[in-house]
Design an enzyme around this catalytic site. Structure first.
Site, PDB file in Angstrom:
ATOM      1  N   CYS A   2      -3.792  53.157  61.960  1.00  0.00           N
ATOM      2  CA  CYS A   2      -4.551  53.810  63.035  1.00  0.00           C
ATOM      3  C   CYS A   2      -3.789  54.991  63.643  1.00  0.00           C
ATOM      4  O   CYS A   2      -2.564  54.995  63.681  1.00  0.00           O
ATOM      5  CB  CYS A   2      -4.846  52.814  64.136  1.00  0.00           C
ATOM      6  N   ARG A  27      -2.161  58.874  57.120  1.00  0.00           N
ATOM      7  CA  ARG A  27      -1.696  57.529  57.458  1.00  0.00           C
ATOM      8  C   ARG A  27      -2.571  56.442  56.859  1.00  0.00           C
ATOM      9  O   ARG A  27      -2.164  55.286  56.804  1.00  0.00           O
ATOM     10  CB  ARG A  27      -1.687  57.354  58.983  1.00  0.00           C
ATOM     11  N   TRP A  73      -7.946  51.785  61.113  1.00  0.00           N
ATOM     12  CA  TRP A  73      -7.722  50.997  59.891  1.00  0.00           C
ATOM     13  C   TRP A  73      -8.062  49.574  60.298  1.00  0.00           C
ATOM     14  O   TRP A  73      -7.361  48.962  61.102  1.00  0.00           O
ATOM     15  CB  TRP A  73      -6.266  51.133  59.455  1.00  0.00           C
ATOM     16  N   ASN A  99      -4.356  51.686  69.378  1.00  0.00           N
ATOM     17  CA  ASN A  99      -3.628  51.251  68.179  1.00  0.00           C
ATOM     18  C   ASN A  99      -2.908  49.959  68.520  1.00  0.00           C
ATOM     19  O   ASN A  99      -2.389  49.828  69.629  1.00  0.00           O
ATOM     20  CB  ASN A  99      -2.556  52.270  67.790  1.00  0.00           C
ATOM     21  N   GLY A 100      -2.828  49.051  67.577  1.00  0.00           N
ATOM     22  CA  GLY A 100      -2.114  47.794  67.825  1.00  0.00           C
ATOM     23  C   GLY A 100      -3.080  46.617  67.792  1.00  0.00           C
ATOM     24  O   GLY A 100      -4.220  46.753  67.322  1.00  0.00           O
ATOM     25  N   GLU A 481      11.963  51.857  41.773  1.00  0.00           N
ATOM     26  CA  GLU A 481      11.276  52.957  42.449  1.00  0.00           C
ATOM     27  C   GLU A 481      10.267  53.632  41.498  1.00  0.00           C
ATOM     28  O   GLU A 481       9.139  53.949  41.901  1.00  0.00           O
ATOM     29  CB  GLU A 481      12.320  53.961  42.961  1.00  0.00           C
ATOM     30  N   LYS A 485       6.174  53.744  42.068  1.00  0.00           N
ATOM     31  CA  LYS A 485       5.422  55.001  42.094  1.00  0.00           C
ATOM     32  C   LYS A 485       4.253  54.944  41.105  1.00  0.00           C
ATOM     33  O   LYS A 485       3.150  55.374  41.409  1.00  0.00           O
ATOM     34  CB  LYS A 485       6.309  56.208  41.739  1.00  0.00           C
ATOM     35  N   GLU A 488       1.484  52.678  42.482  1.00  0.00           N
ATOM     36  CA  GLU A 488       0.792  53.252  43.650  1.00  0.00           C
ATOM     37  C   GLU A 488      -0.137  54.391  43.268  1.00  0.00           C
ATOM     38  O   GLU A 488      -1.248  54.487  43.780  1.00  0.00           O
ATOM     39  CB  GLU A 488       1.815  53.885  44.598  1.00  0.00           C
ATOM     40  N   HIS A 504      16.195  37.278  28.864  1.00  0.00           N
ATOM     41  CA  HIS A 504      16.025  35.964  29.503  1.00  0.00           C
ATOM     42  C   HIS A 504      14.559  35.635  29.754  1.00  0.00           C
ATOM     43  O   HIS A 504      14.250  34.741  30.528  1.00  0.00           O
ATOM     44  CB  HIS A 504      16.821  35.898  30.810  1.00  0.00           C
ATOM     45  N   LYS A 603      -0.001  55.143  54.747  1.00  0.00           N
ATOM     46  CA  LYS A 603       1.331  55.753  54.745  1.00  0.00           C
ATOM     47  C   LYS A 603       2.280  54.973  55.639  1.00  0.00           C
ATOM     48  O   LYS A 603       3.447  54.782  55.316  1.00  0.00           O
ATOM     49  CB  LYS A 603       1.223  57.202  55.228  1.00  0.00           C
TER      50      LYS A 603
HETATM   51  C1  AGP Z   1       6.414  54.283  49.074  1.00  0.00           C
HETATM   52  O1  AGP Z   1       5.914  55.128  48.095  1.00  0.00           O
HETATM   53  C2  AGP Z   1       5.431  53.421  49.704  1.00  0.00           C
HETATM   54  N1  AGP Z   1       4.285  54.092  50.153  1.00  0.00           N
HETATM   55  C3  AGP Z   1       5.936  52.294  50.586  1.00  0.00           C
HETATM   56  O2  AGP Z   1       6.544  51.379  49.735  1.00  0.00           O
HETATM   57  C4  AGP Z   1       6.917  52.650  51.732  1.00  0.00           C
HETATM   58  O3  AGP Z   1       8.125  53.078  51.216  1.00  0.00           O
HETATM   59  C5  AGP Z   1       7.086  51.406  52.611  1.00  0.00           C
HETATM   60  O4  AGP Z   1       5.853  51.046  53.164  1.00  0.00           O
HETATM   61  C6  AGP Z   1       8.102  51.620  53.707  1.00  0.00           C
HETATM   62  O5  AGP Z   1       7.723  52.647  54.569  1.00  0.00           O
HETATM   63  P1  AGP Z   1       8.748  53.289  55.570  1.00  0.00           P
HETATM   64  O6  AGP Z   1       9.800  53.970  54.777  1.00  0.00           O
HETATM   65  O7  AGP Z   1       7.934  54.261  56.368  1.00  0.00           O
HETATM   66  O8  AGP Z   1       9.313  52.196  56.406  1.00  0.00           O
END
Ligand code: AGP
Length: 608
Positions: A2, A27, A73, A99-100, A481, A485, A488, A504, A603
């Protein structure tokens, strides 16, 4: 998740609110709305879906020079227009965005219903609008205060009152709010991105602050009624640039920005003269550093992966026992925290609820925790009090790219600083620092001449059934990582594993339809990882190898070879991650994905 915006000034509020909401789109949200003051009532327009739907529904002449806006959201109640914010009270003279989560909303709702209030949504937020209305007796701040005293949970709220044109009341507890001072106008937002284009002079509300905002600025008080003032801060220049420029996607722009974001992160911090490093934000003298017994690095997603590299550097360079852990796991396992332990909370947004929870857990147990954060003034930065800003600048794409490399760089600087105090001589320190300072230009050169083999890799992974990412040590963090990516952005099933673990169990999955991406810089583990490559190839896998430039053997065993500039082990993630970021981006593009706003993701993950 949000987002909130607000405007008070001479201009018409609606277009500015819409612009602010567009800046918060990154976001992640599912509905949006605005409310402005129109004579003796509030006018509210809300729509399900993107801000562009809302923009189309807002009349060109929507009145009001005071207004609030929100992107929602969904948590309590489905994705419907009725549940979208802002919410009005029963008289339509008060509108509120939130928000919250209001934890005791059911009880409050039942009480209000007993008093005859008819609810129009399923949200937890609507109780706040009715409570503020119930307590309103001429003073808007007093009404908000009395309402909030009954509430349990988290909130960042913005409220407008038809009886008070030119005033917004905002309050925070656990959900960030920032107020920005313009020339004869004042802005409110849950995130500095939304107002950086209008002003850089900002004040961040603290938990339990209430702000009365008007054209001239703000007056702050506390939930208990006492007065308070807060320091005005100036947003860094990099925050004003959140456009896409000539790029088709924020993600590509952010990948390409890494030479500058890395240089910004390192600037003034590595000190070649002493062979050490300086991180003023940690505020630690050599005796403090010498007393550290253990380092813990906490974060989620990409930030956790950066933490893995940071922990490895703390241990191997500074010889301090170190670990990295996923913040959501750490916070609930009743961890042992010693007096001489030191923790880092790594977060791009500084708002991740799981990481913030872990920060609080360390603090409850008397531990020291420092932020490694990008967004200035964010909740994690404030909760930690001390730390390191990574200075990536705005990261708009949901997939974190430039924040990862800056987080790694910041943690490497911290490791160098600790190592120089504890273990490293000036020459070794200088040589590590010099190599680190050379990374931004090596990153720039590689990005400028991106090898064609990245596209060959895209062809292979997009046709695969399942993709493996393998590496050892810090290259395992890079494998994690790369796989994150690709999931996602391209929605491709994949998995990262420490290379030696394949035999294993997971190797049973290998056949000719399982492309394997192997990260194998020329370090002490290289030969072992090359053996894993031989094992998966023997079972039919086609192998994409990310290796050090000039490593001809690694290039020869690869079906697709992607060379990156040579770097020593701890620095190699800053280079080996680049092709994996592009692999995800270009695969997502080839598959027609929504690159900057991938499905189901936000985000900033501000709920548990
Ligand atoms: C990364 O590509 C992601 N969107 C996600 O894993 C992100 O890194 C995670 O939610 C942590 O976010 P932050 O770094 O804002 O705490």
């Amino acid at each position: 998740m949000c987002g909130i915006v607000g405007y008070v000034g001479e201009k018409r509020a609606a277009p500015l609110l819409l612009d602010g909401l567009r800046r918060l789109e990154y976001r992640g949200y599912d509905s949006a709305g605005v409310a402005t003051l129109d004579g003796d009532h509030v006018q509210i327009v809300r729509r399900v879906g993107f801000v562009q739907n809302l923009a189309a529904a807002i009349p060109a002449d929507m009145p009001g020079h005071t207004g609030i806006g929100h992107t929602r959201w969904a948590t309590h109640g489905g994705v419907t227009e009725q549940n979208a914010h802002p919410h009005a009270d029963s008289t339509n003279r008060i509108a509120l965005a939130h928000n919250g989560i209001i934890e005791n909303h059911a009880l409050l709702r039942a009480r209000l219903e007993d008093e005859g209030i008819v609810f129009r949504s399923e949200t937890d937020t609507e109780v706040l609008a009715h409570l503020v209305s119930k307590f309103y007796a001429g003073d808007p701040v007093d009404a908000v205060r009395k309402a909030l005293l009954l509430v349990q949970g988290t909130y960042g709220i913005a409220v407008i009152f038809a009886a008070h044109p030119g005033v917004i009341v905002a309050a925070r507890n656990g959900s960030p709010l920032v107020v920005g001072k313009g020339d004869g106008e004042t802005f409110l937002a849950s995130d500095p991105h939304a107002l950086a284009a209008y002003t850089r002079q900002v004040v961040y509300l603290e938990d339990r602050d209430i702000a009365r905002i008007d054209q001239q600025g703000w007056t702050l008080s506390r939930l208990d009624g006492s007065d308070v003032s807060r320091v005005v801060e100036v947003l860094g220049e990099e925050w004003a640039d959140d456009g896409r420029g000539d790029y088709s996607h924020h993600m590509l722009k952010e990948i390409r920005e890494q030479p500058e974001s890395l240089a910004r992160c390192l600037r003034g911090r590595v000190v070649p003269e002493s062979g050490g490093a300086r991180l003023g934000g940690l505020d630690m003298d050599p005796r403090d550093i010498a007393s550290i017994q253990r380092v813990g690095v906490l974060g989620c997603g990409t930030s956790f992966h950066a933490g893995l590299v940071g922990a490895a550097a703390m241990e191997s360079l500074a010889r301090i026992p170190a670990f990295a852990e996923i913040a959501s796991e750490f916070r609930y396992r009743n961890p042992v925290i010693g007096r001489d332990d030191m923790f880092f909370a790594v977060s791009q947004s500084g708002e991740t609820a799981d990481t913030l929870g872990a920060v609080r857990e360390v603090q409850v147990k008397g531990g020291r925790i420092f932020g490694v954060v990008n967004v200035v003034g964010s909740s994690i930065a404030r909760a930690c009090g001390k730390g390191v800003y990574v200075h990536s600048g705005p990261e708009i794409a949901v997939a974190s790219t430039k924040a990862f490399t800056s987080q790694v760089a910041a943690l490497l600087v911290a490791a160098l600083s600790f190592a120089r105090t504890r273990t490293l001589g000036p020459h070794e320190g200088k040589s590590f620092g010099d190599e680190l300072l050379a990374v931004p230009s090596a990153v720039g050169e590689w990005l400028q001449s991106e090898p064609q083999s990245v596209m060959d890799a895209v062809e292979l992974v997009t046709k695969g059934r399942f993709v493996f990412f393998l590496g050892r040590g810090v290259s395992h963090a890079v494998a994690l990582e790369g796989a994150l990516k690709l999931k996602e952005i391209a929605y491709l099933p994949c998995m990262a594993y420490p290379a030696a673990e394949m035999k294993h169990g997971p190797i049973a999955l290998i056949d000719r339809n399982t492309p394997v991406v192997v990260i194998v810089p020329d370090d002490v583990m290289r030969d072992k990882t090359l053996s894993t490559i031989a094992e998966v190839k023997a079972r039919g896998a086609r192998v994409i190898v990310v290796h050090s430039a000039g490593d001809m053997h690694a290039a020869r065993v690869a079906d697709i070879s992607i060379p990156v500039p040579r770097a020593s082990t701890l620095l190699s993630p800053l280079l080996t991650v680049l092709p994996l970021q592009l692999l995800a981006y270009r695969s997502g593009l080839a598959l027609g994905r929504d690159i900057d706003r991938p499905r189901n993701l936000a985000k900033s993950v501000t709920v548990e």
